[in-house]
Design a protein around this motif. Structure first.
Motif, PDB file in Angstrom:
ATOM      1  N   PHE B 214     -63.454   5.337 -43.617  1.00 44.55           N
ATOM      2  CA  PHE B 214     -62.934   4.706 -44.824  1.00 44.55           C
ATOM      3  C   PHE B 214     -63.916   3.695 -45.400  1.00 44.55           C
ATOM      4  O   PHE B 214     -64.143   3.650 -46.601  1.00 44.55           O
ATOM      5  CB  PHE B 214     -61.627   3.956 -44.514  1.00 44.55           C
ATOM      6  N   THR B 218     -66.174   3.946 -49.236  1.00 41.56           N
ATOM      7  CA  THR B 218     -66.161   3.009 -50.357  1.00 41.56           C
ATOM      8  C   THR B 218     -67.569   2.651 -50.802  1.00 41.56           C
ATOM      9  O   THR B 218     -67.859   2.610 -52.002  1.00 41.56           O
ATOM     10  CB  THR B 218     -65.388   1.735 -49.951  1.00 41.56           C
ATOM     11  N   ILE B 240     -60.949  11.864 -48.150  1.00 44.64           N
ATOM     12  CA  ILE B 240     -61.100  10.412 -48.019  1.00 44.64           C
ATOM     13  C   ILE B 240     -62.210   9.946 -48.953  1.00 44.64           C
ATOM     14  O   ILE B 240     -62.043   8.990 -49.734  1.00 44.64           O
ATOM     15  CB  ILE B 240     -61.490  10.043 -46.562  1.00 44.64           C
ATOM     16  N   ILE B 243     -61.169  10.337 -52.621  1.00 39.10           N
ATOM     17  CA  ILE B 243     -60.276   9.277 -53.103  1.00 39.10           C
ATOM     18  C   ILE B 243     -61.075   7.992 -53.350  1.00 39.10           C
ATOM     19  O   ILE B 243     -60.837   7.269 -54.321  1.00 39.10           O
ATOM     20  CB  ILE B 243     -59.103   9.056 -52.114  1.00 39.10           C
ATOM     21  N   ALA B 244     -62.053   7.710 -52.504  1.00 41.07           N
ATOM     22  CA  ALA B 244     -62.904   6.534 -52.707  1.00 41.07           C
ATOM     23  C   ALA B 244     -63.699   6.669 -54.011  1.00 41.07           C
ATOM     24  O   ALA B 244     -63.844   5.707 -54.779  1.00 41.07           O
ATOM     25  CB  ALA B 244     -63.846   6.347 -51.518  1.00 41.07           C
ATOM     26  N   HIS B 247     -61.349   6.077 -56.970  1.00 38.16           N
ATOM     27  CA  HIS B 247     -61.090   4.647 -57.063  1.00 38.16           C
ATOM     28  C   HIS B 247     -62.252   3.939 -57.782  1.00 38.16           C
ATOM     29  O   HIS B 247     -62.055   3.174 -58.722  1.00 38.16           O
ATOM     30  CB  HIS B 247     -60.952   4.129 -55.633  1.00 38.16           C
ATOM     31  N   LEU B 250     -62.460   4.785 -61.528  1.00 39.11           N
ATOM     32  CA  LEU B 250     -61.447   4.055 -62.296  1.00 39.11           C
ATOM     33  C   LEU B 250     -61.876   2.603 -62.494  1.00 39.11           C
ATOM     34  O   LEU B 250     -61.745   2.043 -63.577  1.00 39.11           O
ATOM     35  CB  LEU B 250     -60.086   4.121 -61.593  1.00 39.11           C
ATOM     36  N   LYS B 251     -62.422   2.005 -61.444  1.00 39.08           N
ATOM     37  CA  LYS B 251     -62.923   0.628 -61.524  1.00 39.08           C
ATOM     38  C   LYS B 251     -63.964   0.479 -62.616  1.00 39.08           C
ATOM     39  O   LYS B 251     -64.077  -0.553 -63.263  1.00 39.08           O
ATOM     40  CB  LYS B 251     -63.565   0.220 -60.194  1.00 39.08           C
ATOM     41  N   GLN B 270     -52.375  12.437 -47.999  1.00 43.43           N
ATOM     42  CA  GLN B 270     -52.605  11.336 -48.923  1.00 43.43           C
ATOM     43  C   GLN B 270     -53.036  11.796 -50.319  1.00 43.43           C
ATOM     44  O   GLN B 270     -52.958  11.017 -51.267  1.00 43.43           O
ATOM     45  CB  GLN B 270     -53.672  10.380 -48.363  1.00 43.43           C
ATOM     46  N   SER B 274     -52.550   9.765 -54.245  1.00 41.08           N
ATOM     47  CA  SER B 274     -53.552   9.072 -55.050  1.00 41.08           C
ATOM     48  C   SER B 274     -53.131   9.188 -56.508  1.00 41.08           C
ATOM     49  O   SER B 274     -52.304  10.013 -56.857  1.00 41.08           O
ATOM     50  CB  SER B 274     -54.941   9.680 -54.844  1.00 41.08           C
ATOM     51  N   TYR B 275     -53.677   8.334 -57.367  1.00 45.74           N
ATOM     52  CA  TYR B 275     -53.324   8.415 -58.784  1.00 45.74           C
ATOM     53  C   TYR B 275     -54.564   8.300 -59.620  1.00 45.74           C
ATOM     54  O   TYR B 275     -55.240   7.296 -59.539  1.00 45.74           O
ATOM     55  CB  TYR B 275     -52.334   7.318 -59.159  1.00 45.74           C
TER      56      TYR B 275
END
Lengths: 325, 325
Positions: B214, B218, B240, B243-244, B247, B250-251, B270, B274-275
């Motif tokens: 994880f 990131t 995993i 999804i990172a 994220h 989106l940031k 998972q 996630s969205y």
């Protein structure tokens, strides 16, 4: 009967070396160890016999009962237990009970048949009559009763902390999600949150749920916003449910955390991968597993002055689903 | 020595009933079973002796070696194995190797010492010399070599499918993430994707990674967009990591899937949380575990005509991180 001497001869090493491999003490190089293991396998040498008759080595198996390893809270817990028992030369027999009493009974029977020297149980269906009768060292993990040694985190305080956080951040229409009735830690956190909300001058709704599964979480999230469309803060029953609520809120065009704040529970690794990242109450799952294993090993070794009830603290982890002020 | 007669007397039941409990065959009510188990515990009756001398019952333990149960792909795999072995009356000894050869050797040694009748291994460090020497039925899970029975999914095709999907949806600046070099399934899917991209008239970049943790995920996501800011599609090394990446995109204010499309790999539970929900290539993890256990049990029972190499199909799961057209 094949003896340790035969194994030594077959492997071309000394009896002392075979003994060191069998007892896992003293240094043995990897190559030598392989030779000994090969010889054991070739000769169909039964280590059980050694264990009992030659070395009186006790079983080094420990049973671990979990509700369900596919719930993301439990792998961390299981790794904590495994790493610690492994360090001390024990090994884990794993069982998932699915909260089914019959399945739990089956697993305990197998544990007994395989001569486990102790057991860690994280299930919700502790059968006192049976557990007492087994006379095996036992540690409850993620649960506590007065009757057995246990390692758990402070769910009551966790629930209070979740509610306190939401209250301080100016929520007006709070929905408190109640976790499954048969899961004691879920009820503890619910009670804590309920206490805190009841002390405050605030209106709130309670939304009941009965499982932690991914599928159910999604449908609860929908139902929650249908029933309570004004909700501006959700105290979720755990992180999985919290992430489902977050997802549903975003789908409905709500801004997070401006329109809706959400706080989860557990701090599973996935929290930091949600977007926005989920604020939550952290249970130290790995550490709980580790300490349960440590406590069990102390009990197996009949150590004195062992603290049999270990409560670990919880902690607020502020990420991006709660307001900053 | 305590005998089965003593247990029957202590429990107040017949010898036949104790035998049924020990052999796990025939119907025994829960209360009776508890009585027998209590009696066994009270008398410190050692079931190992029974197993060997009275009933010649073989060990029913199966060893399961995983890289790390806290990686969300493996709990599903483990449940598949467990549910199937459990159904057939076997039990699981669990070990996490952390891809450490020494740790793997330790676990195998314990498995041998505990008389396992077979082993399922999902690790990347298969030591042929040792595995051959053990002469135990063995099934590789989530890996394959020509030397051992194995159950795995079609990684090459999975990689091709991921790349094909991204290409068809009009990506122009693709970044292909390469998983850890020592993880064979990661290399298979990389090769498949690489083949497909190379056949197309498209520019793309390759971004190397060396773990699935994880924390690392990131920082790779950050690095990826710093190195390749024009990226409009990412073929992630697993979910995993996917999804990172989602994220991080989106940031940086990117719209998903308009500005950046992302496709993961595995379909861990998972993904749907996630969205936006992550599009991915699905490996049937639970089914893989189940079939590995079935195959192993066939090998243990020395059945004939057993298909020793089972490749399961992968599947595109379209969610919201890839375009609809």
């Amino acid at each position: 009967m094949v003896t340790i001497k035969d194994v030594a001869k077959e492997a071309g090493v000394s009896v002392a070396t075979v003994s060191r491999v069998l007892n896992e003490n003293g240094y043995v190089g990897a190559d030598t160890r392989k030779k000994v293991m090969k010889a054991m396998a070739n000769l169909h040498y039964s280590p059980n016999e050694v264990a009992r008759s030659l070395y009186k080595r006790e079983s080094r198996l420990i049973g671990l009962l979990l509700p369900d390893i596919t719930n993301p809270f439990f792998p961390q817990l299981a790794r904590g237990v495994e790493d610690e028992v492994n360090k001390e030369g024990y090994r884990l027999l794993l069982g998932n009970s699915d909260e089914d009493v019959q399945k739990e009974l089956d697993y305990i029977q197998t544990f007994v048949q395989n001569n486990v020297v102790g057991m860690v149980s994280a299930t919700n269906t502790v059968d006192h009559e049976l557990y007492n009768a087994l006379q095996l060292p036992l540690v409850l993990l993620d649960r506590t009763t007065e009757d057995y040694p246990s390692v758990y985190s402070d769910g009551r305080e966790g629930g209070r902390l979740a509610a306190k956080t939401i209250l301080e951040k100016g929520a007006r229409h709070i929905t408190l999600m109640k976790g499954p009735a048969h899961v004691k830690p879920a009820q503890d956190r619910y009670k804590g949150a309920m206490e805190m909300l009841s002390e405050a001058e605030v209106d709130f709704s309670v939304f009941s749920t009965y499982s932690y599964s991914f599928e159910d979480a999604t449908s609860w999230a929908k139902e929650l916003f249908t029933k309570y469309p004004d909700t501006d803060a959700v105290i979720a029953s755990n992180d999985i449910v919290g992430i489902a609520v977050l997802h549903e809120a975003l789908k409905r065009g709500k801004r997070i955390p401006e329109d809706v704040q959400i706080i989860g529970y557990d701090d599973i690794p996935q929290c930091s991968l949600s977007y926005p990242a989920l604020s939550t109450i952290r249970q130290p799952a790995y550490e709980m597993g580790r300490q349960a294993a440590q406590l069990l090993i102390k009990l197996i070794r009949k150590e004195n002055d062992v603290d049999k009830t270990i409560q670990l603290p919880v902690q607020l982890v502020e990420r991006s689903t709660t307001r900053k002020e």
